[in-house]
Scaffold this motif. Structure first.
Motif, PDB file in Angstrom:
ATOM      1  N   TYR A 234       0.868  -1.186   0.000  1.00  0.00           N
ATOM      2  CA  TYR A 234       0.000   0.000   0.000  1.00  0.00           C
ATOM      3  C   TYR A 234       0.899   1.228   0.000  1.00  0.00           C
ATOM      4  O   TYR A 234       1.755   1.359   0.876  1.00  0.00           O
ATOM      5  CB  TYR A 234      -0.906  -0.044   1.238  1.00  0.00           C
TER       6      TYR A 234
ATOM      7  N   LEU B 155       3.093  -4.355   3.656  1.00  0.00           N
ATOM      8  CA  LEU B 155       2.264  -4.658   4.827  1.00  0.00           C
ATOM      9  C   LEU B 155       2.119  -6.167   4.959  1.00  0.00           C
ATOM     10  O   LEU B 155       1.781  -6.847   3.983  1.00  0.00           O
ATOM     11  CB  LEU B 155       0.859  -4.048   4.697  1.00  0.00           C
TER      12      LEU B 155
ATOM     13  N   ILE C 263      -5.189  -2.446   8.404  1.00  0.00           N
ATOM     14  CA  ILE C 263      -4.467  -1.322   9.022  1.00  0.00           C
ATOM     15  C   ILE C 263      -5.304  -0.823  10.191  1.00  0.00           C
ATOM     16  O   ILE C 263      -6.516  -0.635  10.048  1.00  0.00           O
ATOM     17  CB  ILE C 263      -4.287  -0.167   8.010  1.00  0.00           C
TER      18      ILE C 263
ATOM     19  N   THR D  14      -5.046   4.144  18.770  1.00  0.00           N
ATOM     20  CA  THR D  14      -3.705   4.379  18.218  1.00  0.00           C
ATOM     21  C   THR D  14      -3.069   5.618  18.855  1.00  0.00           C
ATOM     22  O   THR D  14      -2.272   6.299  18.236  1.00  0.00           O
ATOM     23  CB  THR D  14      -3.730   4.535  16.676  1.00  0.00           C
TER      24      THR D  14
ATOM     25  N   GLU E 249       0.122  -4.332  16.641  1.00  0.00           N
ATOM     26  CA  GLU E 249       1.137  -5.085  15.890  1.00  0.00           C
ATOM     27  C   GLU E 249       1.100  -6.566  16.283  1.00  0.00           C
ATOM     28  O   GLU E 249       1.101  -7.448  15.411  1.00  0.00           O
ATOM     29  CB  GLU E 249       2.535  -4.526  16.155  1.00  0.00           C
TER      30      GLU E 249
ATOM     31  N   CYS F  76      -1.788  -6.498  12.782  1.00  0.00           N
ATOM     32  CA  CYS F  76      -2.084  -5.380  11.864  1.00  0.00           C
ATOM     33  C   CYS F  76      -0.903  -5.186  10.913  1.00  0.00           C
ATOM     34  O   CYS F  76       0.256  -5.327  11.307  1.00  0.00           O
ATOM     35  CB  CYS F  76      -2.295  -4.079  12.645  1.00  0.00           C
TER      36      CYS F  76
ATOM     37  N   ALA G 101      -0.209  -2.274   9.493  1.00  0.00           N
ATOM     38  CA  ALA G 101       0.330  -0.928   9.733  1.00  0.00           C
ATOM     39  C   ALA G 101      -0.590  -0.270  10.755  1.00  0.00           C
ATOM     40  O   ALA G 101      -1.696  -0.764  11.032  1.00  0.00           O
ATOM     41  CB  ALA G 101       0.353  -0.098   8.442  1.00  0.00           C
ATOM     42  N   VAL G 102      -0.125   0.837  11.302  1.00  0.00           N
ATOM     43  CA  VAL G 102      -0.975   1.614  12.210  1.00  0.00           C
ATOM     44  C   VAL G 102      -0.973   3.076  11.762  1.00  0.00           C
ATOM     45  O   VAL G 102       0.028   3.574  11.251  1.00  0.00           O
ATOM     46  CB  VAL G 102      -0.477   1.552  13.682  1.00  0.00           C
TER      47      VAL G 102
ATOM     48  N   ALA H 260      -7.126   2.759   0.253  1.00  0.00           N
ATOM     49  CA  ALA H 260      -7.366   1.991   1.488  1.00  0.00           C
ATOM     50  C   ALA H 260      -8.842   2.210   1.789  1.00  0.00           C
ATOM     51  O   ALA H 260      -9.280   3.356   1.952  1.00  0.00           O
ATOM     52  CB  ALA H 260      -6.504   2.522   2.629  1.00  0.00           C
TER      53      ALA H 260
ATOM     54  N   ALA I 159      -5.584  -2.114   0.691  1.00  0.00           N
ATOM     55  CA  ALA I 159      -5.599  -2.385   2.131  1.00  0.00           C
ATOM     56  C   ALA I 159      -6.914  -1.850   2.675  1.00  0.00           C
ATOM     57  O   ALA I 159      -7.653  -1.172   1.953  1.00  0.00           O
ATOM     58  CB  ALA I 159      -4.421  -1.671   2.803  1.00  0.00           C
TER      59      ALA I 159
ATOM     60  N   GLU J 208      -8.725  -0.010   6.327  1.00  0.00           N
ATOM     61  CA  GLU J 208      -8.488   0.534   7.665  1.00  0.00           C
ATOM     62  C   GLU J 208      -9.673   0.158   8.550  1.00  0.00           C
ATOM     63  O   GLU J 208     -10.820   0.285   8.132  1.00  0.00           O
ATOM     64  CB  GLU J 208      -8.318   2.057   7.597  1.00  0.00           C
TER      65      GLU J 208
END
Ligand code: FMN
Length: 329
Positions: free
Chosen positions: A8, A13, A18, A25, A35, A39, A41-42, A243, A264, A266
């Motif tokens: 992405y 990823l 995500i 977060t 993590e 996931c 990514a954050v 995303a 991806a 979210e």
């Protein structure tokens, strides 16, 4: 075992899931949990221009010190602003030091000014990308849709020219021609588009007769807009990856978004409701789906049902229910 990794905005990823910007977060502890749960990514909780400008002004007025200072209130406002930015940098720095997955910093800005420079600072602190959260409310009847769109494009263009790093824009869906808006945003050279943010929704409390927040979390039936527009636009974009966001509460919905062409997705509400363990469950279910269909990599099915790749692509444009109720068909 199928490989659920994806790319992405050029970021690798390990999973298409995500953790979206939000209450989960904003601390290092939760970022680590995201993590550990799997996931890919954050996105850090947004730093809000509007809120900080307000708080900075208030802090400065409350501080008697500024009266004795040879400089003026602006000096204290700037110091207060720095305090918030420093706190954000501490979180970002901690996340970069202790996580292995990409960390995306999020800035909510209303204007093009120092806030874009802060984005540049976040990149220099190691943020893997910046997600700008831009959501104007077109409540002034004197302002035309054309002007609202122009402000968005001007904002995106300036952000693109000033931010030297991977850049995504998270937008709402309230534009008269979404396809035109999405296409033109892609042309500004953005790396990612998050479709769509779910705005805060005011409601009325009938007991107290006050305006209050409605439920902040989404429901699982809210994914339709994101699915349709991802399917309609994903194959048309030259640069930006999509995303998908809002209402993704299951692996099934995440898979639908990927089939529509998102690189991806979210997620926020589903984790707020069920805890971080739902991420590993969803990752497992994505892998099972791939196994069942014989897909070895996510690229085997990302975009398969996007309008341009699907023989009955016009199905994504349909808005009317043609059959009459009771017709049985
Ligand atoms: C309590 C709460 C706080 C949020 N804060 C932010 C934020 O700071 N920045 C942002 O871009 N989105 C924020 N969001 C929006 C989420 O990132 C996400 O776009 C939205 O909830 C839709 O996704 P979902 O259906 O998976 O919840 C917030 C959402 C919630 C529920």
């Amino acid at each position: 075992m199928p490989d659920i990794s994806t790319k992405y905005m050029g970021l690798d990823l390990s999973s298409p899931l995500i953790m979206a910007s939000g209450p989960l977060t904003s601390s290092l502890d939760d970022l680590k949990k995201a993590e550990d749960a799997g996931c890919g990514a954050v996105v850090l909780k947004s730093i809000f221009e509007e809120q900080i400008e307000k708080d900075a002004g208030r802090d400065a007025s409350a501080s008697g010190d500024y009266l004795m200072h040879s400089d003026n209130q602006e000096y204290f406002e700037a110091m207060s602003r720095d305090y918030y930015v420093d706190r954000y940098l501490t979180l970002l720095d901690g996340a970069k030091k202790s996580l292995g997955i990409p960390v995306i910093a999020s800035v909510n800005c209303k204007s093009v000014n120092t806030w874009l420079e802060y984005s540049q600072r976040f990149l220099s602190y190691g943020a893997d990308a910046i997600e700008l959260n831009y959501f104007p409310i077109a409540s002034n009847a004197g302002v035309s849709g054309e002007k609202v769109d122009k402000e968005l494009f001007d904002f995106a263009k300036t952000a693109r020219s000033r931010i030297e790093g991977k850049l995504a824009l998270k937008i709402g869906s309230f534009y008269s021609s979404l396809s035109n808006v999405i296409k033109r945003l892609d042309e500004t050279g953005l790396d990612g588009l998050v479709l769509f943010n779910r705005p805060f929704r005011p409601d009325i409390d009938l007991k107290t007769l006050e305006v209050r927040s409605s439920a902040p979390v989404s429901s699982e039936s809210e994914y339709g807009m994101s699915l349709r527009w991802t399917a309609l636009m994903s194959a048309e974009l030259r640069r930006a990856d999509i995303a998908a966001n809002t209402g993704i509460h299951s692996a099934g919905t995440a898979i639908k978004m990927l089939l529509a062409g998102a690189k991806a997705v979210e997620v926020c509400s589903v984790v707020m409701k069920n805890g971080f363990s739902v991420i590993s469950k969803m990752n497992g279910e994505i892998a099972s789906f791939m196994e069942e269909k014989g897909y070895l990599a996510t690229s085997d099915f990302i975009g398969l049902l996007a309008e341009e790749n699907y023989e009955r692509g016009d199905a994504w444009e349909r808005v009317q229910f043609l059959k009459t109720i009771g017709s049985g068909k």
